[in-house]
Design an enzyme around this catalytic site. Structure first.
Site, PDB file in Angstrom:
ATOM      1  CG  ASP A 194      -4.473   0.340   0.481  1.00  0.00           C
ATOM      2  OD1 ASP A 194      -3.658  -0.290   1.181  1.00  0.00           O
ATOM      3  OD2 ASP A 194      -4.567   1.587   0.489  1.00  0.00           O
ATOM      4  CD  GLN A 197      -3.894   1.354   8.412  1.00  0.00           C
ATOM      5  OE1 GLN A 197      -3.836   0.700   9.445  1.00  0.00           O
ATOM      6  NE2 GLN A 197      -3.121   2.400   8.200  1.00  0.00           N
ATOM      7  CE  LYS A 220       0.634   2.204   6.702  1.00  0.00           C
ATOM      8  NZ  LYS A 220       0.479   3.424   7.500  1.00  0.00           N
ATOM      9  CB  CYS A 358      -2.914  10.301   4.001  1.00  0.00           C
ATOM     10  SG  CYS A 358      -1.357  10.959   4.527  1.00  0.00           S
TER      11      CYS A 358
HETATM   12  N1  PMP Z   1      -3.148   2.734   2.263  1.00  0.00           N
HETATM   13  C1  PMP Z   1      -3.612   2.845   3.509  1.00  0.00           C
HETATM   14  C2  PMP Z   1      -5.013   2.420   3.804  1.00  0.00           C
HETATM   15  C3  PMP Z   1      -2.789   3.353   4.516  1.00  0.00           C
HETATM   16  O1  PMP Z   1      -3.251   3.481   5.757  1.00  0.00           O
HETATM   17  C4  PMP Z   1      -1.462   3.734   4.189  1.00  0.00           C
HETATM   18  C5  PMP Z   1      -0.527   4.297   5.244  1.00  0.00           C
HETATM   19  N2  PMP Z   1      -1.073   5.255   6.083  1.00  0.00           N
HETATM   20  C6  PMP Z   1      -1.038   3.579   2.882  1.00  0.00           C
HETATM   21  C7  PMP Z   1      -1.898   3.076   1.946  1.00  0.00           C
HETATM   22  C8  PMP Z   1       0.341   3.959   2.459  1.00  0.00           C
HETATM   23  O2  PMP Z   1       1.306   3.217   3.122  1.00  0.00           O
HETATM   24  P1  PMP Z   1       2.840   3.674   3.080  1.00  0.00           P
HETATM   25  O3  PMP Z   1       2.868   5.065   3.621  1.00  0.00           O
HETATM   26  O4  PMP Z   1       3.515   2.699   3.986  1.00  0.00           O
HETATM   27  O5  PMP Z   1       3.270   3.590   1.681  1.00  0.00           O
END
Ligand code: PMP
Length: 400
Positions: A194, A197, A220, A358
């Site tokens: 993932d 970040q 991002k 989250c």
């Molecule tokens: N993984 C990580 C580590 C994140 O920080 C985020 C976004 N906060 C996501 C996944 C999900 O990204 P998105 O909301 O753009 O789908």
């Protein structure tokens, strides 16, 4: 650095200049990206791939050039390995569904970690429920880094996939994903990273990492919202079934039987976000015009300066203090609720994020109601941090 390229940074919040420290949630967009969106809709907006007419051909060329641009940026071997999705969340959901259909059976195991974003937990949990598979979780060391010995101990002949975050969206910690990938591969287990970040803060080369799948979100990375990337090694993607059905992803449709398109279209049902992909390519050009290594150094300096200055605040607890971080710092002050500090900072023009970010399992592990998170982008500077620390002193004085 390059502040003037970002028009929104001239905005005032409650009559104060905006200090935007919520870059882990989303980044602001440079003029070049705004121009690309306007240019696309003004000059060549037309649905791609199926039109013989001029505008459709221009739009198709831009979309496919953007795919190649992303492949180059991430160090992929081929543009066929780049699937455009709606975002990192969508990428993981697609992978979880598709990989799950192909390879996950009752009793199989998937490994994630304690510090995952919900987007890298829930899709795997849903898959495990569907297939009666088992989700295993890499625990943390006392300093909040991943416990690699425990990871090795979790691996079993039933392990079918490892999916971990490159950089924690709460702690900013950069995980040793190269080591995790090496260990998993020694057991022939594929790994999904993932990169939501990491891709905004670190140079990424998926071939050097040797990850099997990598996901990130354009918004991002100074690009538009509603666009993400699912990278997968071509051989692996070729062997996976499509995750969604519809236009574009098919070769021929008959009521008796449908055959599917080749990569990457097999995974792109429906009209893709072709204006978004063009704008994302502009964002990547913008990043490269500064240089990812320069951005990384700048943000590393800012992060350690911020960490240094945060220590001035009485009763502060900085999480994962001293570990190498990528543009993100989380903290709490005494027993003050993070939301109260966030609200007061907001009234002084400082945008930070408070709450569980989250990542509830990590926040539960920390045994706090949430954290205050400051996260940096290429346009932040030491003056932003000085303003933030001065405001934080005031907020803490008011709440103590
Ligand atoms: N993984 C990580 C580590 C994140 O920080 C985020 C976004 N906060 C996501 C996944 C999900 O990204 P998105 O909301 O753009 O789908």
């Amino acid at each position: 650095m390059n502040r003037t390229d970002f028009p929104i940074l001239n905005e005032q919040v409650y009559n104060r200049p905006l200090v935007y420290l919520d870059n882990a949630a989303t980044t602001q967009k440079p003029q070049a990206v705004l121009n690309a969106i306007i240019e696309g809709y003004t000059h060549w907006n037309a649905n791609i791939h199926r039109g013989v007419h001029h505008l459709s051909q221009v739009a198709t060329q831009h979309h496919e050039a953007a795919r190649q641009r992303v492949a180059d940026f991430l160090g992929a071997q081929s543009a066929n390995e780049i699937i455009f999705t709606k975002g990192a969340t969508d990428s993981i959901n697609m992978l979880a569904f598709s990989f799950g259909e192909a390879y996950i059976h009752e009793g199989d195991e998937i490994i994630i970690s304690q510090m995952e974003h919900h987007s890298n937990i829930v899709p795997w949990q849903m898959l495990c429920e569907r297939k009666k598979a088992i989700l295993k979780v890499i625990p943390l060391n006392d300093d909040l880094s991943l416990n690699i010995d425990a990871f090795q101990a979790l691996i079993s002949p039933k392990t079918k996939l490892v999916s971990v975050t490159h950089v924690s969206n709460v702690l900013g910690i950069i995980n040793p994903v190269e080591q995790i990938i090496r260990i998993a591969h020694s057991h022939n287990i594929p790994v999904c990273i993932d990169g939501a970040q990491s891709a905004p803060h670190l140079p990424i080369n998926v071939q050097q990492l040797d990850c099997d799948f990598f996901v990130c979100s354009a918004h991002k990375m100074y690009g538009p919202t509603g666009l993400g990337i699912l990278y997968g090694k071509e051989l692996l993607l070729n062997n996976l079934p499509p995750a969604e059905g519809g236009g574009e992803m098919i070769e021929h449709v008959r009521f008796e039987h449908t055959t599917y398109n080749t990569l990457p279209y097999k995974f792109e049902a429906g009209t893709p976000n072709f204006i978004g992909s063009y704008a994302f390519a502009a964002a990547l050009d913008y990043i490269d015009s500064i240089g990812m290594t320069t951005i990384q150094q700048h943000e590393a300096e800012l992060t350690s300066y911020a960490e240094q200055r945060l220590k001035e605040i009485p009763n502060i607890r900085i999480y994962a203090q001293g570990l190498t971080k990528a543009g993100v710092i989380s903290f709490n002050v005494g027993t003050i609720h993070p939301f109260d500090i966030g609200t007061l900072l907001d009234h002084m023009g400082i945008a930070v994020r408070t709450g569980h970010h989250c990542a509830e399992p990590l926040i539960d592990y920390l045994q706090v109601p949430g954290t205050i998170r400051a996260s940096f982008g290429l346009y932040n500077d030491k003056a932003d941090i000085d303003t933030f620390i001065a405001a934080l002193h005031k907020a803490v004085d008011m709440l103590s």
